[in-house]
Scaffold this active site. Structure first.
Site, short mmCIF file in Angstrom:
data_model
loop_
_atom_site.label_atom_id
_atom_site.label_comp_id
_atom_site.label_asym_id
_atom_site.label_seq_id
_atom_site.Cartn_x
_atom_site.Cartn_y
_atom_site.Cartn_z
N ASP A 171 -6.65 9.29 9.49
CA ASP A 171 -5.36 8.90 10.05
C ASP A 171 -5.06 9.54 11.39
O ASP A 171 -5.35 10.70 11.63
CB ASP A 171 -4.24 9.25 9.07
CG ASP A 171 -4.23 8.31 7.88
OD1 ASP A 171 -4.17 7.09 8.11
OD2 ASP A 171 -4.31 8.79 6.74
N TYR A 209 -11.14 -4.56 2.78
CA TYR A 209 -10.41 -3.98 3.91
C TYR A 209 -11.37 -3.86 5.10
O TYR A 209 -12.32 -3.09 5.07
CB TYR A 209 -9.91 -2.59 3.50
CG TYR A 209 -8.88 -1.95 4.40
CD1 TYR A 209 -9.06 -1.86 5.77
CD2 TYR A 209 -7.72 -1.39 3.86
CE1 TYR A 209 -8.11 -1.25 6.58
CE2 TYR A 209 -6.77 -0.78 4.67
CZ TYR A 209 -6.97 -0.70 6.02
OH TYR A 209 -6.04 -0.09 6.82
N GLU A 218 0.86 -1.18 0.00
CA GLU A 218 0.00 0.00 0.00
C GLU A 218 0.89 1.22 0.00
O GLU A 218 1.64 1.45 0.95
CB GLU A 218 -0.85 0.01 1.28
CG GLU A 218 -2.30 -0.34 1.07
CD GLU A 218 -3.12 -0.06 2.31
OE1 GLU A 218 -3.07 1.08 2.82
OE2 GLU A 218 -3.78 -0.98 2.79
#
Lengths: 397, 267
Positions: B59, B173, B48
């Site tokens: 994040d 994911y 990734e």
């Protein structure tokens, strides 16, 4: 008949939507369902209006500014006095609405972001009033320039969480509030302070702020008795402007949103999102924003902490794109001069944010005939800005 | 039942996948290339490659710091994609998934973005702030360009899981916990139930990410999922060597230490 926006997907034309991590899709859905249910419940609407009247002090006055009208010699100028609302700015209208919704949803903890601190204070206030736990995310730079509001929030029992990322202003505080919400969405209600963010936030905040425009319309018709010819409001995220404009969108009234040009739109230091920005995604919605050629969001600048934001509500992006509202930009200098002028002539110290709307209106009023009327949304009072104001005018005494 | 695991035929297995994340340009573009190769040596099955962004909403602080370092080096979406051919020349043959926030894609243009991915040889793309409902045009472009569009599901996705999984490509994911990347929460036992639920619906391997930072975490996830995604922990290993990695004299040794630390993490 103007089409009703937003649509089912939270779109205002191309703008709006939900650009958020998957984790937020469930809480946004929950919020939308609860909101729709509440807005359809007469009891909820009545409670909202009751709190606005008995606690917040609505309706706020519509003031004819005779001194400044005479001095400028043009159109007659009226001020919508959101500065008289409890806590000193229009922000409380929305905070009350969302706090009542949070309570209805059984959420006991609220989080909020703040720039100038007005929304933080409004959130801390409703948290105290309705017995909610409150965390306010605030950029370190804003904490520095809005110290009195930080103290007010703490006194009201809120926890102020300093945000050091970026330049430490509203954009960064919003990022951090969203990150916190992602992790704590199960029992926290995110009380957004402007008409920004993913759907349904822009619509919800608009609907809790349109009381400004609804009241103004009624007061104008009772007094004048016609509608104003021009309405001015300052635009950062854009909640006071949307609240004022929305009820007038289908009327024969020219609407003018005023952005912060900072040190000038031809410098790097401004927050003139529509004047200088491009389409993009910020804080969950597609709108206009200040960005570089690679799509990185750039740091805005304005002397006013409340306008120091690189994005703008998606409905403003739509109203700009469809040319239903005219947007102008006013520099720090022009805004501060208008602030001084209003203070000296009318005995009202406006917020630095609101002074941007005043500056543009004063500029245009001079050249308009005396039978025209102007309405300016005086979105907040300047008490919180005294340090900024003293600093700006030092040496002139 | 897994029906497809394509990545243009570059992914040879469908379980026990190790998917590390690095940020392009952190701490320098040439180092990113070396780190990619070391990760392949350490057993990575998919890389990734993160595009640094000014406002990375999904994040936590670790990847925010990495983005800041990379942006200070002038890294951009286009430059990051352009690193891939050099990685290939130097021997990288695992699939590369570009991880980017949506705004840089919008800025460059969705079509242009996929042309670049195809031209420079990326096999997948993941956009964390583009949920299923907003991703239709991007998913269609991805199909047309033979690029895997990686979808995410979260522990609160509930009835959305089936819809998202039905269109999943490459791998699915699974976000391990509510929160941003790099959290230090203990992985709860609920995570295994969640993984099992997702696996029932997924036509592609199910990989788990967010907050996986110890060898124990890796083992636990491996027992239940088809793959483990490690981002912030890898970035912290890079961070520990930032100065040495930037120094050409010390780079080789720093890369070796990085390799060994990664091995220890996933062994």
């Amino acid at each position: 008949m103007v089409q009703v926006y937003p649509d089912q997907k939270g779109r205002y034309g191309d703008f709006g939507g939900k650009y958020v991590p998957e984790t937020l899709m469930a809480p946004l859905q929950e919020l939308e369902e609860a909101l729709d249910e509440a807005m359809g419940d007469k009891g909820f609407i009545a409670e909202y209006h009751h709190v606005l009247e008995k606690y917040a002090g609505r309706p706020t006055a519509l003031t004819y500014a005779d001194k400044i009208t005479d001095m400028l010699g043009g159109a007659r100028i009226y001020l919508k006095r959101e500065d008289l609302l409890h806590t000193g700015a229009h922000k409380l209208n929305n905070a009350i609405g969302q706090a009542l919704l949070a309570k209805r949803m059984g959420k006991k903890k609220i989080i909020a972001e703040t720039g100038a601190g007005q929304h933080g204070v409004a959130s801390a206030t409703v948290a105290a009033k309705f017995g909610l736990e409150c965390k306010v995310f605030m950029g370190e730079e804003d904490i520095r320039r809005q110290e009195p509001n930080v103290f007010r929030m703490k006194m009201l029992g809120a926890e102020v969480i300093p945000v050091s990322s970026g330049r430490g202003t509203l954009k960064d505080a919003t990022n951090e509030a969203i990150r916190y919400w992602v992790a704590n969405c199960e029992d926290h209600f995110y009380l957004i302070g402007s008409v920004v963010g993913p759907h349904p936030y822009p619509r919800m905040v608009r609907d809790f702020q349109r009381i400004i425009g609804d009241e103004s319309k009624r007061q104008f018709l009772e007094g004048e008795p016609t509608l104003p010819d021009y309405i001015y409001a300052c635009v950062g995220g854009g909640s006071n402007a949307i609240g004022m404009f929305h009820p007038f969108l289908e009327d024969d009234v020219e609407l003018i949103g005023v952005e912060a040009a900072g040190k000038g739109v031809d410098t790097e230091e401004h927050a003139a999102t529509l004047t200088k920005g491009d389409r993009g995604v910020i804080h969950g919605s597609l709108t206009f924003l200040l960005q570089d050629e690679h799509g990185q969001i750039t740091e805005p600048y304005s002397i006013s902490a409340g306008l120091d934001y690189p994005g703008i509500g998606p409905e403003h992006a739509y109203l700009f794109d469809s040319k239903q509202v005219r947007y102008e930009a006013v520099t720090d200098e022009e805004a501060m001069n208008a602030l001084k002028l209003l203070t000296e002539t009318e005995g009202i110290i406006p917020a630095v944010e609101s002074a941007h709307a005043l500056a543009q209106a004063f500029k245009e009023a001079k050249d308009l005939p005396q039978d025209k009327t102007i309405l300016i949304n005086l979105s907040g009072r300047g008490d919180k800005d005294l340090a900024t104001i003293m600093n700006h005018f030092k040496g002139e005494e | 039942m897994l029906t497809q695991t394509s990545f243009q035929g570059k992914l040879s297995k469908t379980e026990d996948l190790f998917i590390p994340f690095i940020e392009a340009g952190d701490p320098a573009p040439e180092v990113t290339i070396e780190l990619a190769l070391k990760l392949q040596d350490a057993g990575a099955d998919i890389l990734e490659l993160g595009i640094p962004y000014s406002d990375p909403l999904a994040d936590g602080p670790t990847i925010q710091r990495a983005a800041k370092r990379a942006l200070e080096n002038g890294m951009s979406l286009k430059q990051a994609i352009e690193l891939i051919p050099t990685m290939r020349e130097k021997g990288l043959d695992i699939p590369v998934v570009i991880f980017t926030y949506y705004n840089p894609v919008l800025r460059i243009g969705e079509e242009k973005f996929f042309e670049l991915l195809e031209q420079y040889g990326a096999e997948g793309v993941l956009i964390p702030d583009l949920p299923y409902e907003e991703s239709e045009s991007v998913r269609e472009l991805a199909l047309n360009h033979d690029i895997e569009y990686i979808s995410l599901v979260a522990p609160n996705s509930e009835e959305r899981i089936q819809k998202i999984a039905s269109d999943a490509r490459g791998f699915l994911y699974c976000v391990s916990t509510l929160g941003v990347t790099g959290g230090e929460n203990q992985l709860s036992s609920e995570v295994t139930d969640f993984i099992e639920r997702v696996k029932k619906h997924s036509p592609v391997p199910v990989a788990v990410g967010f907050g996986i930072s110890t060898n124990d975490d890796v083992r636990m996830i491996r027992e239940h999922a088809d793959g483990v995604i490690i981002g912030s922990k890898i970035i912290r290993l890079v961070e520990a060597e930032v100065e040495n990695l930037k120094d050409e004299q010390k780079r080789e040794e720093a890369l070796d230490r990085f390799y060994h630390n990664v091995r220890e993490l996933v062994e």
